[in-house]
Motif scaffolding. Structure first.
Motif, mmCIF file in Angstrom:
data_model
loop_
_atom_site.group_PDB
_atom_site.id
_atom_site.type_symbol
_atom_site.label_atom_id
_atom_site.label_comp_id
_atom_site.label_asym_id
_atom_site.label_seq_id
_atom_site.Cartn_x
_atom_site.Cartn_y
_atom_site.Cartn_z
ATOM 1 N N GLU A 51 -108.081 -25.537 9.707
ATOM 2 C CA GLU A 51 -107.473 -24.401 9.004
ATOM 3 C C GLU A 51 -106.095 -24.088 9.590
ATOM 4 O O GLU A 51 -105.142 -23.868 8.856
ATOM 5 C CB GLU A 51 -108.366 -23.166 9.090
ATOM 6 C CG GLU A 51 -109.609 -23.229 8.250
ATOM 7 C CD GLU A 51 -109.324 -23.020 6.776
ATOM 8 O OE1 GLU A 51 -108.403 -22.271 6.429
ATOM 9 O OE2 GLU A 51 -110.048 -23.637 5.966
ATOM 10 N N TYR A 54 -103.515 -26.690 8.499
ATOM 11 C CA TYR A 54 -103.082 -26.493 7.107
ATOM 12 C C TYR A 54 -102.136 -25.303 6.989
ATOM 13 O O TYR A 54 -101.101 -25.379 6.322
ATOM 14 C CB TYR A 54 -104.300 -26.288 6.204
ATOM 15 C CG TYR A 54 -103.934 -25.905 4.799
ATOM 16 C CD1 TYR A 54 -103.369 -26.835 3.926
ATOM 17 C CD2 TYR A 54 -104.122 -24.604 4.341
ATOM 18 C CE1 TYR A 54 -103.007 -26.480 2.648
ATOM 19 C CE2 TYR A 54 -103.765 -24.244 3.059
ATOM 20 C CZ TYR A 54 -103.209 -25.185 2.214
ATOM 21 O OH TYR A 54 -102.846 -24.822 0.953
ATOM 22 N N ILE A 55 -102.456 -24.202 7.640
ATOM 23 C CA ILE A 55 -101.630 -22.993 7.568
ATOM 24 C C ILE A 55 -100.243 -23.258 8.152
ATOM 25 O O ILE A 55 -99.226 -22.894 7.560
ATOM 26 C CB ILE A 55 -102.317 -21.828 8.302
ATOM 27 C CG1 ILE A 55 -103.581 -21.409 7.558
ATOM 28 C CG2 ILE A 55 -101.389 -20.645 8.466
ATOM 29 C CD1 ILE A 55 -104.502 -20.534 8.370
ATOM 30 N N HIS A 58 -98.125 -25.347 5.843
ATOM 31 C CA HIS A 58 -97.693 -24.542 4.696
ATOM 32 C C HIS A 58 -96.515 -23.658 5.088
ATOM 33 O O HIS A 58 -95.498 -23.596 4.380
ATOM 34 C CB HIS A 58 -98.874 -23.706 4.214
ATOM 35 C CG HIS A 58 -98.731 -23.171 2.830
ATOM 36 N ND1 HIS A 58 -98.032 -22.022 2.546
ATOM 37 C CD2 HIS A 58 -99.209 -23.621 1.647
ATOM 38 C CE1 HIS A 58 -98.089 -21.786 1.254
ATOM 39 N NE2 HIS A 58 -98.795 -22.748 0.675
ATOM 40 N N TYR A 108 -96.410 -14.089 4.205
ATOM 41 C CA TYR A 108 -97.715 -14.482 4.717
ATOM 42 C C TYR A 108 -98.290 -13.257 5.404
ATOM 43 O O TYR A 108 -97.621 -12.620 6.217
ATOM 44 C CB TYR A 108 -97.595 -15.625 5.730
ATOM 45 C CG TYR A 108 -97.144 -16.920 5.110
ATOM 46 C CD1 TYR A 108 -98.055 -17.788 4.540
ATOM 47 C CD2 TYR A 108 -95.797 -17.267 5.088
ATOM 48 C CE1 TYR A 108 -97.644 -18.971 3.974
ATOM 49 C CE2 TYR A 108 -95.377 -18.439 4.525
ATOM 50 C CZ TYR A 108 -96.303 -19.296 3.963
ATOM 51 O OH TYR A 108 -95.897 -20.466 3.395
ATOM 52 N N ARG A 119 -103.113 -14.572 3.566
ATOM 53 C CA ARG A 119 -102.686 -14.528 2.169
ATOM 54 C C ARG A 119 -101.242 -14.984 2.061
ATOM 55 O O ARG A 119 -100.400 -14.657 2.895
ATOM 56 C CB ARG A 119 -102.822 -13.115 1.621
ATOM 57 C CG ARG A 119 -104.262 -12.657 1.570
ATOM 58 C CD ARG A 119 -104.368 -11.248 1.070
ATOM 59 N NE ARG A 119 -105.762 -10.863 0.901
ATOM 60 C CZ ARG A 119 -106.154 -9.686 0.499
ATOM 61 N NH1 ARG A 119 -105.262 -8.746 0.209
ATOM 62 N NH2 ARG A 119 -107.444 -9.423 0.377
ATOM 63 N N TYR A 120 -100.956 -15.720 0.998
ATOM 64 C CA TYR A 120 -99.618 -16.233 0.722
ATOM 65 C C TYR A 120 -99.105 -15.558 -0.546
ATOM 66 O O TYR A 120 -99.705 -15.675 -1.607
ATOM 67 C CB TYR A 120 -99.674 -17.749 0.552
ATOM 68 C CG TYR A 120 -98.430 -18.363 -0.018
ATOM 69 C CD1 TYR A 120 -97.204 -18.219 0.616
ATOM 70 C CD2 TYR A 120 -98.474 -19.115 -1.184
ATOM 71 C CE1 TYR A 120 -96.064 -18.797 0.097
ATOM 72 C CE2 TYR A 120 -97.340 -19.701 -1.706
ATOM 73 C CZ TYR A 120 -96.140 -19.537 -1.064
ATOM 74 O OH TYR A 120 -95.022 -20.104 -1.573
ATOM 75 N N LYS A 122 -96.415 -15.675 -3.159
ATOM 76 C CA LYS A 122 -95.464 -16.677 -3.660
ATOM 77 C C LYS A 122 -94.125 -16.060 -4.065
ATOM 78 O O LYS A 122 -93.077 -16.661 -3.869
ATOM 79 C CB LYS A 122 -96.095 -17.386 -4.852
ATOM 80 C CG LYS A 122 -95.439 -18.649 -5.229
ATOM 81 C CD LYS A 122 -96.231 -19.300 -6.343
ATOM 82 C CE LYS A 122 -96.027 -20.782 -6.316
ATOM 83 N NZ LYS A 122 -96.929 -21.483 -7.184
ATOM 84 N N GLU A 132 -102.158 -15.593 -3.002
ATOM 85 C CA GLU A 132 -103.112 -16.696 -2.979
ATOM 86 C C GLU A 132 -103.705 -16.737 -1.569
ATOM 87 O O GLU A 132 -102.977 -16.659 -0.584
ATOM 88 C CB GLU A 132 -102.368 -17.993 -3.282
ATOM 89 C CG GLU A 132 -103.161 -19.243 -3.119
ATOM 90 C CD GLU A 132 -102.301 -20.488 -3.281
ATOM 91 O OE1 GLU A 132 -102.781 -21.552 -2.912
ATOM 92 O OE2 GLU A 132 -101.159 -20.389 -3.755
ATOM 93 N N ILE A 134 -104.824 -18.653 1.368
ATOM 94 C CA ILE A 134 -104.718 -20.033 1.835
ATOM 95 C C ILE A 134 -105.701 -20.333 2.956
ATOM 96 O O ILE A 134 -105.917 -21.478 3.288
ATOM 97 C CB ILE A 134 -103.282 -20.389 2.264
ATOM 98 C CG1 ILE A 134 -102.802 -19.523 3.411
ATOM 99 C CG2 ILE A 134 -102.346 -20.319 1.097
ATOM 100 C CD1 ILE A 134 -101.483 -19.980 4.005
ATOM 101 N N SER A 135 -106.319 -19.310 3.511
ATOM 102 C CA SER A 135 -107.338 -19.519 4.528
ATOM 103 C C SER A 135 -108.256 -18.314 4.571
ATOM 104 O O SER A 135 -107.798 -17.190 4.628
ATOM 105 C CB SER A 135 -106.699 -19.723 5.897
ATOM 106 O OG SER A 135 -107.703 -19.817 6.874
#
Length: 147
Positions: A51, A54-55, A58, A108, A119-120, A122, A132, A134-135
């Motif tokens: 996780e 990935y974060i 991003h 973020y 949370r992202y 956009k 969105e 993201i984790s």
């Protein structure tokens, strides 16, 4: 009259056998519990590392598109709704200049218990309520035990 010998187990032998059997079972049970604890712990650590990887990828990808100057810093670390957050001004039209209307801000936000989400946002400039996730670490957070 002939006496027959009856083979039997005395009470003392039976007690010794039960004690030995229970020690063996207790040993196997403790090994099983120990190994399960460490397998679950390493599984949780692996999930957290995946996780986090990935974060960070991003965030790195989007911070690379950041634009700003000293008067308008590209990255702000402010709270959003009382939670830790990072806002980044993005060069949306890829012209390398700080254009206030076309350039947007992304954000973020870390949301703690009970769902431990990152949370992202956009387009934080025009639509700050749309995000969105993201984790979401609700399954492996501190509420489920120590890692």
């Amino acid at each position: 009259m002939k006496l027959r010998l009856i083979k039997s187990v005395t009470l003392m032998e039976l007690l010794i056998a039960i004690v030995l059997l229970s020690l063996i079972v207790l040993g196997f049970t403790s090994i099983n519990i120990f190994s399960r604890y460490h397998v679950i712990g390493s599984d949780r650590r692996a999930k957290l590392q995946n996780e986090a990887s990935y974060i960070l990828e991003h965030i790195t990808k989007n911070i690379g598109r950041a634009i700003g100057d000293i008067a308008n810093p590209p990255i702000n670390r402010n709270n959003i709704g009382g939670n830790s957050a990072i806002r980044v001004r993005i060069d949306s039209n890829n012209n390398g200049q700080l254009d206030t209307p076309p350039d947007i801000q992304i954000a973020y936000r870390y949301r703690p218990a009970p769902n431990y989400q990152i949370r992202y946002y956009k387009d934080y400039t025009n639509n700050p309520n749309s995000y969105e996730v993201i984790s979401s670490l609700s399954g492996i957070g501190p509420s489920r035990g120590h890692i």
